[in-house]
Motif scaffolding. Structure first.
Motif, PDB file in Angstrom:
ATOM      1  N   ASP A   3      32.223  75.064  30.096  1.00 31.66           N
ATOM      2  CA  ASP A   3      32.910  73.861  29.602  1.00 31.66           C
ATOM      3  C   ASP A   3      33.755  73.203  30.695  1.00 31.66           C
ATOM      4  O   ASP A   3      34.841  72.674  30.437  1.00 31.66           O
ATOM      5  N   GLY A   4      33.251  73.278  31.921  1.00 30.10           N
ATOM      6  CA  GLY A   4      33.964  72.664  33.030  1.00 30.10           C
ATOM      7  C   GLY A   4      35.169  73.453  33.506  1.00 30.10           C
ATOM      8  O   GLY A   4      35.943  72.970  34.341  1.00 30.10           O
ATOM      9  N   ARG A   5      35.370  74.676  32.977  1.00 27.31           N
ATOM     10  CA  ARG A   5      36.504  75.512  33.367  1.00 27.31           C
ATOM     11  C   ARG A   5      36.040  76.679  34.232  1.00 27.31           C
ATOM     12  O   ARG A   5      34.954  77.228  34.023  1.00 27.31           O
ATOM     13  N   HIS A   6      36.886  77.063  35.179  1.00 21.17           N
ATOM     14  CA  HIS A   6      36.599  78.179  36.075  1.00 21.17           C
ATOM     15  C   HIS A   6      37.829  79.085  36.060  1.00 21.17           C
ATOM     16  O   HIS A   6      38.883  78.729  36.593  1.00 21.17           O
ATOM     17  N   VAL A   7      37.694  80.269  35.440  1.00 23.94           N
ATOM     18  CA  VAL A   7      38.859  81.109  35.134  1.00 23.94           C
ATOM     19  C   VAL A   7      38.594  82.561  35.496  1.00 23.94           C
ATOM     20  O   VAL A   7      37.506  83.100  35.228  1.00 23.94           O
ATOM     21  N   TRP A   8      39.607  83.190  36.096  1.00 21.15           N
ATOM     22  CA  TRP A   8      39.602  84.640  36.353  1.00 21.15           C
ATOM     23  C   TRP A   8      40.847  85.222  35.697  1.00 21.15           C
ATOM     24  O   TRP A   8      41.950  84.717  35.903  1.00 21.15           O
ATOM     25  N   ASP A   9      40.695  86.278  34.896  1.00 25.82           N
ATOM     26  CA  ASP A   9      41.803  86.780  34.068  1.00 25.82           C
ATOM     27  C   ASP A   9      41.868  88.298  34.162  1.00 25.82           C
ATOM     28  O   ASP A   9      40.875  88.987  33.911  1.00 25.82           O
ATOM     29  N   ASN A  10      43.044  88.833  34.509  1.00 20.11           N
ATOM     30  CA  ASN A  10      43.185  90.272  34.673  1.00 20.11           C
ATOM     31  C   ASN A  10      44.630  90.692  34.405  1.00 20.11           C
ATOM     32  O   ASN A  10      45.560  89.927  34.656  1.00 20.11           O
ATOM     33  N   THR A  11      44.818  91.912  33.921  1.00 28.72           N
ATOM     34  CA  THR A  11      46.158  92.482  33.752  1.00 28.72           C
ATOM     35  C   THR A  11      46.266  93.752  34.588  1.00 28.72           C
ATOM     36  O   THR A  11      45.385  94.623  34.521  1.00 28.72           O
ATOM     37  N   ILE A  66      32.241  82.225  44.197  1.00 29.37           N
ATOM     38  CA  ILE A  66      32.721  81.974  45.564  1.00 29.37           C
ATOM     39  C   ILE A  66      33.309  80.571  45.669  1.00 29.37           C
ATOM     40  O   ILE A  66      34.365  80.364  46.292  1.00 29.37           O
ATOM     41  N   GLN A  67      32.636  79.618  45.034  1.00 29.47           N
ATOM     42  CA  GLN A  67      33.143  78.246  45.049  1.00 29.47           C
ATOM     43  C   GLN A  67      34.508  78.167  44.361  1.00 29.47           C
ATOM     44  O   GLN A  67      35.411  77.455  44.814  1.00 29.47           O
ATOM     45  N   ALA A  68      34.689  78.926  43.281  1.00 28.67           N
ATOM     46  CA  ALA A  68      35.965  78.928  42.565  1.00 28.67           C
ATOM     47  C   ALA A  68      37.063  79.569  43.406  1.00 28.67           C
ATOM     48  O   ALA A  68      38.193  79.062  43.465  1.00 28.67           O
ATOM     49  N   ILE A  69      36.745  80.674  44.063  1.00 32.08           N
ATOM     50  CA  ILE A  69      37.730  81.337  44.927  1.00 32.08           C
ATOM     51  C   ILE A  69      38.168  80.389  46.038  1.00 32.08           C
ATOM     52  O   ILE A  69      39.361  80.246  46.329  1.00 32.08           O
ATOM     53  N   GLY A 116      43.489  93.891  40.909  1.00 34.16           N
ATOM     54  CA  GLY A 116      42.788  94.065  39.646  1.00 34.16           C
ATOM     55  C   GLY A 116      41.385  93.492  39.741  1.00 34.16           C
ATOM     56  O   GLY A 116      41.110  92.622  40.572  1.00 34.16           O
ATOM     57  N   SER A 117      40.505  93.977  38.889  1.00 35.02           N
ATOM     58  CA  SER A 117      39.104  93.568  38.917  1.00 35.02           C
ATOM     59  C   SER A 117      38.732  92.878  37.603  1.00 35.02           C
ATOM     60  O   SER A 117      39.115  93.334  36.522  1.00 35.02           O
ATOM     61  N   ALA A 118      38.016  91.760  37.705  1.00 37.49           N
ATOM     62  CA  ALA A 118      37.605  91.017  36.507  1.00 37.49           C
ATOM     63  C   ALA A 118      36.465  90.067  36.863  1.00 37.49           C
ATOM     64  O   ALA A 118      36.155  89.847  38.037  1.00 37.49           O
ATOM     65  N   THR A 119      35.882  89.487  35.834  1.00 34.97           N
ATOM     66  CA  THR A 119      34.763  88.564  35.988  1.00 34.97           C
ATOM     67  C   THR A 119      35.258  87.120  35.966  1.00 34.97           C
ATOM     68  O   THR A 119      36.139  86.770  35.184  1.00 34.97           O
ATOM     69  N   TRP A 120      34.711  86.307  36.853  1.00 35.53           N
ATOM     70  CA  TRP A 120      34.964  84.865  36.784  1.00 35.53           C
ATOM     71  C   TRP A 120      34.126  84.280  35.650  1.00 35.53           C
ATOM     72  O   TRP A 120      32.955  84.633  35.483  1.00 35.53           O
ATOM     73  N   PHE A 121      34.750  83.363  34.892  1.00 36.80           N
ATOM     74  CA  PHE A 121      34.030  82.673  33.822  1.00 36.80           C
ATOM     75  C   PHE A 121      33.935  81.189  34.147  1.00 36.80           C
ATOM     76  O   PHE A 121      34.924  80.563  34.527  1.00 36.80           O
ATOM     77  N   HIS A 122      32.732  80.656  33.991  1.00 37.51           N
ATOM     78  CA  HIS A 122      32.479  79.244  34.266  1.00 37.51           C
ATOM     79  C   HIS A 122      31.819  78.635  33.034  1.00 37.51           C
ATOM     80  O   HIS A 122      30.646  78.891  32.739  1.00 37.51           O
ATOM     81  N   PHE A 171      22.570  85.135  41.101  1.00 40.08           N
ATOM     82  CA  PHE A 171      22.862  84.406  42.336  1.00 40.08           C
ATOM     83  C   PHE A 171      23.699  83.166  42.035  1.00 40.08           C
ATOM     84  O   PHE A 171      24.670  82.863  42.744  1.00 40.08           O
ATOM     85  N   ALA A 172      23.324  82.460  40.964  1.00 38.35           N
ATOM     86  CA  ALA A 172      24.061  81.250  40.580  1.00 38.35           C
ATOM     87  C   ALA A 172      25.490  81.605  40.178  1.00 38.35           C
ATOM     88  O   ALA A 172      26.441  80.892  40.526  1.00 38.35           O
ATOM     89  N   GLN A 173      25.658  82.712  39.445  1.00 37.07           N
ATOM     90  CA  GLN A 173      26.990  83.148  39.030  1.00 37.07           C
ATOM     91  C   GLN A 173      27.850  83.474  40.255  1.00 37.07           C
ATOM     92  O   GLN A 173      28.993  83.027  40.368  1.00 37.07           O
ATOM     93  N   LYS A 174      27.298  84.256  41.178  1.00 41.32           N
ATOM     94  CA  LYS A 174      28.053  84.646  42.369  1.00 41.32           C
ATOM     95  C   LYS A 174      28.409  83.421  43.207  1.00 41.32           C
ATOM     96  O   LYS A 174      29.531  83.317  43.732  1.00 41.32           O
ATOM     97  N   SER A 175      27.496  82.481  43.334  1.00 35.09           N
ATOM     98  CA  SER A 175      27.763  81.264  44.098  1.00 35.09           C
ATOM     99  C   SER A 175      28.899  80.462  43.456  1.00 35.09           C
ATOM    100  O   SER A 175      29.778  79.939  44.152  1.00 35.09           O
ATOM    101  N   ALA A 176      28.895  80.389  42.109  1.00 30.69           N
ATOM    102  CA  ALA A 176      29.963  79.684  41.405  1.00 30.69           C
ATOM    103  C   ALA A 176      31.292  80.406  41.573  1.00 30.69           C
ATOM    104  O   ALA A 176      32.354  79.779  41.709  1.00 30.69           O
TER     105      ALA A 176
END
Length: 309
Positions: A149-157, A25-28, A141-147, A18-23
């Motif tokens: 060290d204060g960074r919020h990143v989504w990476d896909n090719t 959504i906040q990043a998006i 494309g589909s990928a996981t958000w990473f949160h 739940f915490a991951q999904k909430s983070a």
């Protein structure tokens, strides 16, 4: 005791998910706002020693990004260009879907094929579906958000059509393999790209050149995009109907093949004509969607789509 430990562990996992999904959504949503953008592109390397690198490109723009639709597992972000405070251009749209298993994979020559992911493959991931100015498919494309060290990143090719800056001037490649990295920043967000320009043929594919792209979104005062908000208020009903017609077609899971022009017009030009007519004489949703569907039908090569024969 074992049952208690299992229950506690399961509860912790659910809490973490739940915490991951909430983070996520906040990043998006962290991409939203009124932004001054710089677009920078430079070719960096080619396997062909004789290749002549194209000139670097650098552009600027003012763009309003906002959530236009939200459900627990989906967010629709709209992008509107603001030119000279008064001219608004519907730029592009991105749909974010949680644990989505239905994708469109770009092939070449305005053709996308249906691609299915398994539930384990999509677990915890978000699909970014990017659409053109006319709401036709572009890439996804589909990928996981990473949160961390204060960074919020989504990476896909993923594979995509040629970018707008080159599709009228280049014919030496037909697929852009996009390395898309979205980084949420304290001033807005960064769309960092590592792209490959690919020529795909029946005999295989080869890389023509690599490219670095940096799209930097700096948030400015919201009032600078007030004209975009007013424009969307007037035009939203029509374009939501367009979005829904496309949604019905894509949901059939048969892929999409498009003509570039019909009767000398692009699909975007044809839909813009309909939009202008709609503003003069608004129609009920059913009638509006029927006209939109008939217009899109003219551009579809795959007439086997249900209801499009």
């Amino acid at each position: 005791m074992k049952r208690f430990i299992f229950t506690l562990t399961l509860g912790s996992l659910l809490s973490t998910a739940f915490a991951q999904k909430s983070a996520d959504i906040q990043a998006i949503k962290g991409q939203c706002g009124c932004h001054a953008i710089t677009f920078k592109y430079a070719e960096t390397f080619s396997p062909n020693r004789e290749y002549k690198f194209k000139d670097r490109k650098e552009m600027g723009a003012l763009e309003y990004v906002f959530v236009d639709e939200e459900t627990p597992n989906k967010l629709v972000l709209m992008h509107l260009l603001v030119i000279n405070d008064s001219t608004i251009i519907k730029h592009w749209r991105e749909d974010w879907k949680f644990q989505n298993t239905d994708l469109l994979a770009y092939e070449q020559d305005a053709e996308w094929k249906y691609k299915a992911l398994t539930a384990p493959q999509a677990k915890g991931q978000w699909t970014q579906q990017v659409f053109e100015v006319d709401d036709s498919p572009r890439y996804e494309g589909s990928a996981t958000w990473f949160h961390a060290d204060g960074r919020h990143v989504w990476d896909n090719t993923t594979d995509a059509p040629l970018p707008r800056r080159e599709y009228t001037t280049r014919n030496d490649y037909n697929v852009m393999r996009r390395g898309n990295r979205i980084v949420i920043t304290d001033y807005g967000y960064l769309h960092d790209q590592d792209n490959a320009k690919v020529l795909r043929t029946p005999d295989g594919e080869k890389i023509i050149a690599y490219e670095k792209g940096i799209n930097d979104y700096h948030r400015v005062k919201e009032a600078a995009c007030n004209s975009a908000k007013d424009w969307w208020t007037k035009h939203r009903t029509f374009w939501v109907d367009v979005r829904n017609v496309w949604g019905d077609l894509i949901a059939q899971k048969k892929g999409i093949q498009l003509e570039k022009k019909v009767d000398g017009k692009s699909l975007n030009q044809s839909l813009d004509d309909l939009s202008a007519a709609y503003l003069k004489a608004p129609k009920a949703t059913a009638a509006n969607k029927a006209e939109i569907k008939a217009t899109i039908q003219k551009f579809l090569k795959n007439k086997e789509l249900v209801g499009m024969k």
